[in-house]
Design an enzyme around this catalytic site. Structure first.
Site, short mmCIF file in Angstrom:
data_model
loop_
_atom_site.label_atom_id
_atom_site.label_comp_id
_atom_site.label_asym_id
_atom_site.label_seq_id
_atom_site.Cartn_x
_atom_site.Cartn_y
_atom_site.Cartn_z
N ASP A 1 -2.06 12.12 -3.33
CA ASP A 1 -2.06 13.56 -3.58
C ASP A 1 -2.43 13.78 -5.05
OD1 ASP A 1 -1.42 16.28 -4.00
OD2 ASP A 1 0.07 16.21 -2.41
N ASP B 1 10.47 7.58 -0.46
CA ASP B 1 9.88 7.56 -1.80
C ASP B 1 9.56 6.13 -2.23
OD1 ASP B 1 9.30 7.82 -4.50
OD2 ASP B 1 10.90 9.28 -4.87
N THR C 1 -11.93 6.23 5.22
CA THR C 1 -10.81 6.97 5.80
C THR C 1 -11.27 8.39 6.09
OG1 THR C 1 -9.93 7.90 3.73
CG2 THR C 1 -9.26 5.64 4.29
N ARG C 2 -10.46 9.10 6.85
CA ARG C 2 -10.83 10.48 7.18
C ARG C 2 -10.80 11.35 5.93
NH1 ARG C 2 -5.63 9.65 8.70
NH2 ARG C 2 -4.06 11.27 8.32
N TYR C 3 -9.92 11.02 4.97
CA TYR C 3 -9.87 11.77 3.72
C TYR C 3 -11.17 11.57 2.94
CZ TYR C 3 -4.87 11.88 4.77
OH TYR C 3 -3.66 12.06 5.39
N GLU C 4 -11.64 10.34 2.90
CA GLU C 4 -12.87 10.04 2.17
C GLU C 4 -14.06 10.72 2.83
OE1 GLU C 4 -14.33 6.04 0.28
OE2 GLU C 4 -14.79 6.05 2.42
N GLU D 1 0.86 -1.19 0.00
CA GLU D 1 0.00 0.00 0.00
C GLU D 1 0.89 1.23 0.00
OE1 GLU D 1 -3.48 2.31 2.53
OE2 GLU D 1 -3.42 0.12 2.56
N ASP E 1 -11.21 10.88 -4.90
CA ASP E 1 -12.43 11.68 -5.01
C ASP E 1 -12.24 12.83 -6.01
OD1 ASP E 1 -10.64 12.59 -2.72
OD2 ASP E 1 -11.87 14.38 -3.04
#
Length: 236
Positions: free
Chosen positions: A139, A117, A213-216, A63, A175
């Site tokens: 990102d 990286d 997730t919190r981003y979603e 991941e 998104d």
């Protein structure tokens, strides 16, 4: 050899490395976590990648950019016979993972991490070593002049194709509709990948066991619709 691999990484695909200063307890937890979980790329990779893990595992998944680790830790628990490598260059994200692992009682035997990286790790891995790659909410680099920094590119898809087993999935969630379109175009143009969707429901439906997730959650609150794409590594 490790230094040569590092020099081949030509782009920084992530933004800042640090956020808020870690509290002493967070820093100590992170140091303890990395001491046992971090993969040392100064050594040559093992011929059998499953030997990286403390527990016996049958296959290995990757991941890239796991954020706070919600999805990665969920997968680690759901699939104890699979080894997972998580990449997260953002120090605060790695610290959240360290805290979650500490709260859960210690490092799972099927988890390892890398904190730099991802392209360097990909170049280090043996060919055909991975049973899957997840790139979830990366990102988006929304400004056109920054598009070259998007992780999905012809060069990185070449890297994915080299390390994935035939038939293994590459999963991408975002998104940002322009990045979803970008990824579809790049993957459909690459001979080593085929899109698995048969209908719109296939890319609108979260992955099996998806914890969110919190981003979603933020994206949904702001009116953006997530897409969940799955591509398969062909036998070419």
């Amino acid at each position: 050899m490790a230094e040569e691999r590092r020099k081949r990484a030509t782009e920084a695909f992530y933004g800042r490395r640090h956020g808020k200063t870690l509290r002493p307890k967070q820093g100590a937890a992170l140091e303890t976590f990395l001491a046992s979980a971090l993969i040392d790329l100064r050594r040559d990779p093992p011929s059998d990648l499953t030997s990286l893990f403390a527990d016996p595992v049958e296959s290995v998944r990757l991941e890239i950019g796991f954020g706070g680790g919600e999805h990665l830790l969920g997968e680690v628990a759901r699939y104890p016979q699979t080894g997972f490598i998580g990449v997260e260059p953002f120090v605060n994200g790695m610290a959240k993972m360290a805290a979650a692992v500490e709260d859960a009682g210690g490092l799972p035997g099927n988890l390892r991490v890398y904190n730099d990286d991802a392209t360097v790790l990909l170049d280090w891995l043996p060919a055909g070593a991975l049973a899957g790659i997840d790139l979830l909410y990366p990102d988006p680099w929304p400004k056109k002049r920054h598009w070259k920094r998007r992780f999905v590119s012809a060069v990185n898809l070449d890297r994915f194709a080299r390390v994935l087993k035939p038939g293994a999935p590459f999963r991408f969630a975002s998104d940002i509709d322009t990045y979803v379109d970008w990824t579809l175009q790049h993957c459909r143009a690459h001979p080593a990948f085929e899109w698995c969707a048969a209908s719109a429901a296939d890319w609108r439906t979260p992955y099996d066991g998806w914890p969110g997730t919190r981003y979603e959650a933020k994206a949904i609150r702001e009116g953006r619709t997530p897409a969940y794409l799955t591509f398969r590594r062909t036998s070419q």
